[in-house]
Scaffold this motif. Sequence first.
Motif, PDB file in Angstrom:
ATOM      1  N   LEU A 143       4.485   4.527  10.382  1.00 27.97           N
ATOM      2  CA  LEU A 143       4.078   5.043  11.686  1.00 27.97           C
ATOM      3  C   LEU A 143       2.943   4.152  12.179  1.00 27.97           C
ATOM      4  O   LEU A 143       1.811   4.301  11.754  1.00 27.97           O
TER       5      LEU A 143
ATOM      6  N   LEU B  26       5.638  10.743  -4.604  1.00 30.10           N
ATOM      7  CA  LEU B  26       5.155  10.772  -3.223  1.00 30.10           C
ATOM      8  C   LEU B  26       4.046   9.745  -3.076  1.00 30.10           C
ATOM      9  O   LEU B  26       3.303   9.494  -4.021  1.00 30.10           O
TER      10      LEU B  26
ATOM     11  N   LEU C 171      -2.958  11.652  10.000  1.00 31.08           N
ATOM     12  CA  LEU C 171      -3.458  10.317  10.283  1.00 31.08           C
ATOM     13  C   LEU C 171      -2.471   9.498  11.090  1.00 31.08           C
ATOM     14  O   LEU C 171      -2.837   8.566  11.783  1.00 31.08           O
ATOM     15  N   ALA C 172      -1.190   9.886  10.991  1.00 29.73           N
ATOM     16  CA  ALA C 172      -0.189   9.154  11.760  1.00 29.73           C
ATOM     17  C   ALA C 172      -0.436   9.314  13.248  1.00 29.73           C
ATOM     18  O   ALA C 172      -0.064   8.472  14.046  1.00 29.73           O
TER      19      ALA C 172
ATOM     20  N   LEU D 226      -0.400  16.289   0.816  1.00 34.07           N
ATOM     21  CA  LEU D 226      -0.085  14.892   1.122  1.00 34.07           C
ATOM     22  C   LEU D 226       0.638  14.774   2.450  1.00 34.07           C
ATOM     23  O   LEU D 226       0.373  13.886   3.259  1.00 34.07           O
TER      24      LEU D 226
ATOM     25  N   THR E 101       1.297   7.866   0.077  1.00 31.70           N
ATOM     26  CA  THR E 101       0.921   7.615   1.468  1.00 31.70           C
ATOM     27  C   THR E 101      -0.024   6.430   1.490  1.00 31.70           C
ATOM     28  O   THR E 101      -0.939   6.343   0.668  1.00 31.70           O
TER      29      THR E 101
ATOM     30  N   PRO F 266       3.881   7.191   4.886  1.00 35.92           N
ATOM     31  CA  PRO F 266       4.223   8.165   3.867  1.00 35.92           C
ATOM     32  C   PRO F 266       5.540   7.755   3.194  1.00 35.92           C
ATOM     33  O   PRO F 266       6.395   7.139   3.824  1.00 35.92           O
TER      34      PRO F 266
ATOM     35  N   VAL G 217      -1.742   1.876  10.645  1.00 44.83           N
ATOM     36  CA  VAL G 217      -0.400   2.263  10.217  1.00 44.83           C
ATOM     37  C   VAL G 217      -0.534   3.300   9.109  1.00 44.83           C
ATOM     38  O   VAL G 217      -1.401   3.161   8.236  1.00 44.83           O
ATOM     39  N   VAL G 218       0.265   4.306   9.178  1.00 39.60           N
ATOM     40  CA  VAL G 218       0.343   5.271   8.079  1.00 39.60           C
ATOM     41  C   VAL G 218       1.761   5.217   7.528  1.00 39.60           C
ATOM     42  O   VAL G 218       2.725   5.193   8.295  1.00 39.60           O
TER      43      VAL G 218
ATOM     44  N   LEU H 128      -2.674   6.869  -1.608  1.00 37.26           N
ATOM     45  CA  LEU H 128      -2.687   8.050  -2.467  1.00 37.26           C
ATOM     46  C   LEU H 128      -1.253   8.280  -2.941  1.00 37.26           C
ATOM     47  O   LEU H 128      -0.302   7.918  -2.251  1.00 37.26           O
TER      48      LEU H 128
ATOM     49  N   PHE I 241      -2.548   4.204   4.004  1.00 39.23           N
ATOM     50  CA  PHE I 241      -3.276   4.170   5.282  1.00 39.23           C
ATOM     51  C   PHE I 241      -3.717   2.730   5.483  1.00 39.23           C
ATOM     52  O   PHE I 241      -4.555   2.240   4.742  1.00 39.23           O
TER      53      PHE I 241
ATOM     54  N   ARG J 116       0.439   2.606  14.963  1.00 39.97           N
ATOM     55  CA  ARG J 116      -0.214   2.928  16.236  1.00 39.97           C
ATOM     56  C   ARG J 116      -1.059   1.725  16.610  1.00 39.97           C
ATOM     57  O   ARG J 116      -1.801   1.214  15.786  1.00 39.97           O
TER      58      ARG J 116
ATOM     59  N   LEU K 101       2.100  18.689  -2.651  1.00 38.84           N
ATOM     60  CA  LEU K 101       3.074  18.221  -1.661  1.00 38.84           C
ATOM     61  C   LEU K 101       2.651  18.463  -0.216  1.00 38.84           C
ATOM     62  O   LEU K 101       2.590  17.521   0.579  1.00 38.84           O
TER      63      LEU K 101
ATOM     64  N   LEU L 205      -1.773  15.230   5.312  1.00 41.57           N
ATOM     65  CA  LEU L 205      -2.643  14.070   5.426  1.00 41.57           C
ATOM     66  C   LEU L 205      -1.908  12.945   6.159  1.00 41.57           C
ATOM     67  O   LEU L 205      -2.429  12.328   7.076  1.00 41.57           O
ATOM     68  N   GLY L 206      -0.668  12.739   5.713  1.00 34.13           N
ATOM     69  CA  GLY L 206       0.137  11.668   6.321  1.00 34.13           C
ATOM     70  C   GLY L 206       0.365  11.914   7.800  1.00 34.13           C
ATOM     71  O   GLY L 206       0.108  11.043   8.632  1.00 34.13           O
TER      72      GLY L 206
END
Lengths: 419, 479
Positions: free
Chosen positions: A73, A374, B20-21, B13, A376, A411, A408-409, A360, A378, A75, B10, B16-17
């Motif tokens: 994502l 999982l 910030l997106a 996270l 993410t 996940p 940019v993020v 993370l 940043f 921006r 879960l 958070l994602g």
Amino acid sequence: MTFKSLLLVGGALLTGTAASAGGYQVTLAGIKNNGMGGVGVGLSLDQAAMFYNPGALAMVKERGVQLGANATLARQAFRAENGSVQRELQNNTTTPFSLFAGFGPSEGKFRAGIAVYTPFGNKLQYADGWEGRFALTQIDLKAIYIQPTFSFAVTDKLSIGAGLTYLALGSVNLQRDIPAQNADGQFGSIELDGEAERKFGFNAGVFFKPSEKLSVGISYRSKIDAQVKDGDVTFRNLSATVAPRFQATKFAATLPLPATTSIGIGVMPTEKLTIGLDVNFVEWSAYKNLTFDFNAPVNGSPTSTSKRFYEDALTFRIGGQYQVTSGLTVRAGGAYDNSPVKDGYITPETPDSDRVTGTLGASYKFGEKFGVDLSTQFVNLKKRTQTQDELLSNGTTDRVAGTYKTSVVVPGIGLNYTF
Amino acid sequence: MKNYSLKRTLPALGLLGLGLAGCQPELEEPTSNKGTADFTKYVAVGNSLTAGFMDGGLYREGQLSSYPNLLAMQMAKAGGGAFVQPLFSEAQSNGSGYLKLTGFTATGSPITASVTTNLALRAGATAARPLYTKFTEPVNNLGVPGIRMSDIETAGYGSVQGNPYFERITPDASPTQTYRQRVAASQPTFFTFWLGNNDVLGYATSGGAGAGITSNTVFTTLANGILDDLTAGGAKGVVATIPDVTNIPFFTTVGPTLRATLTAGNVPGIVVTTGTFSTTPGTPATRKTIATTAIRDANGNGNQLFTLTAAPYLGLLGRTNNGKAWRDVYGQVRGALPPAVSLSVFLAIQGVDTTQAFGVSPGNPIPSTLVLDDVEQTTVRTATTAFNAALTTKATAKNLAIFDANAFFSRVAANGVVSNTVTNTAAYISGNLFSLDGVHPTPRGYAIIANEMIKVINTKYGSTLQPVDPNASRGVLLP
């Protein structure tokens, strides 16, 4: 979930990639690695070692398959030197993915595997009417590698490995406006759309683990020149009087997907804690010019060349994981990327800047064989300005002067199955 | 225990994602400060370039695109006040009428047509003596197309016998007010001053055959006087110099094609007349032979310039029994001639025999009005240099900012100018900067001029006016 259905998930994700490392490189292979700053060259975590260091694969005990998908994502804000409106990207999400499957005898000295990943990519769509419209309005660049890999443990401390990197899919779609207006005041536009020739490269690595608490690795992934030979050229909104100057229907171009050399160290102070440090060296200097050859003159010239003059760049990564319970592992990390793009050479397709990344991640195992990962990331690109004077002195006025700021993020989610 | 951890991790996270997106980076908007200048009342003094004249006419789109209007918009962000232009109404938006590009001939020559709808002509006005719908409110843009420095103290210049553009904005109560008086009464806090182009331009565009060049003494005295008036109340401002007109497409477009055609046809040279037309029977207009290699080409080789207005006649070169060029010249000058001078008398005085081959025989030369020869160019340059010396001397004495338009347009002619990835050049039509008359800028050209003015204003007064995006303004529209 069966192996077959996992593959179907992968198929659905074959739709796009995105940028989130220096230039148009994407280091998003292995969701575990993503959670720890993208380290992996000096580690033997799982099958994703095929990407980071094929030499380490033989040291990965489990055989298994893992699928990962990320959403990027991005921006961005841009302010042109001439024009005070802040421009923003049209928000879109791209989905780099990876698949790693490793096989081999449970007690044997070798492992074989197959990896599918997207090491390069870029997708951006600028706001309508933005100041750089004559350089770029949108880009979609994809590259998918398939990598059969073989890794062999020479001793129980030293292993080597190599893979064939096959550019299975490379595609580019570039669109920009042409500064000629028809009677209604509309600008013309050009779209370049092409697929790269399929090609082979290789990667190779060495992994050395002198003790339970230390491991080191070195790996190399070769350059592949992505070559479009017969791409399509489409013009739109040209006035009848100008159209005769824009007759091209085909183009050819070459984009280097540069070689990367990496070294990494893994430190395991306890059985539960793993720390990795990587340095990547990307030979971006191979990217000197972007040249399009057309089959008919475009506004008087059959070729169009744009200066890039990238510089080789280093990325530093650090990350760690901690096993909290037998099922849960948590991760964190960070990276610092030096941009390969020099001042005054920033283009809208790669509005690059030095970037700081924080990550993370977590994994959870359901029983012995199945786990979910999982992560993410940043990514923060430093604010970067180039002036018209810089562009003039570099002869790079085919791009726009102004200030870019991007974040940019990313996940990500991964599924792994061991057998 | 295990499930508990996962359930907590879960969503955390994920949140958070997503959170910030949504973080759109913001770049601070640059601030516009006035520095030591005061933009409360900005007044623009000048000629057609200041009025926003383009494509051979003054019309609403050009007025809105004028550099003073763009400057005023940027000044408004730094304390600038309202800026009123004598805009033509929407219903009369085509103002004086203008040229429109309708296509190209098979050989690539542009075809233009005059726009004659929605004009602002007053009832009773004729094409020969146009009068436009009046605009009697106070205006900030005092640009008057056609005005020369030598006109600024002419009483009645704004009357119905004078300049229709000045007449249009002259209050009915003071029909004899001079331009200088009007400017003095405007009492600006900030001004731009770009006047004097027409004191050489008229001579140049007529190929040295028409209006004379203003004397340097007259020019200097008048310029000093009006600048004294403008600064009397402590106003600050910008003085622009006069560009060397020989760099504009009006003079650089036709020659290269002509030279190529003559070279291809092995024609060694052509014959033209030079200077003004003869008024004395027995003394024909002065002939001059121009070698084909002396015609200026696209690379700047050669020193003989042909005007844009020569284009329709150059296809007639070498034809016998063709007097179109001379008939048209007669049509242009007959108003100034005694009624007894008919076409045949006029031709006899000039020594022209239109049965001979046009342009290649001394008997049927190309009229002077279509050529600015090397001697006439020197005259133009000498005057331009002198006028610019006068303007900069006065501006320096008054501690005003100077926009060296001459240096700027020379750079543009040599290298073009880049605006947000687009290279604009001084080429006719394709260069984006010059409108279809080959003399006046396009809206893009005016925006680039506004940016150049902003640069010198900021440098001189420590202000931070922001530049405009020239690409938001059009170049030449292509059918």
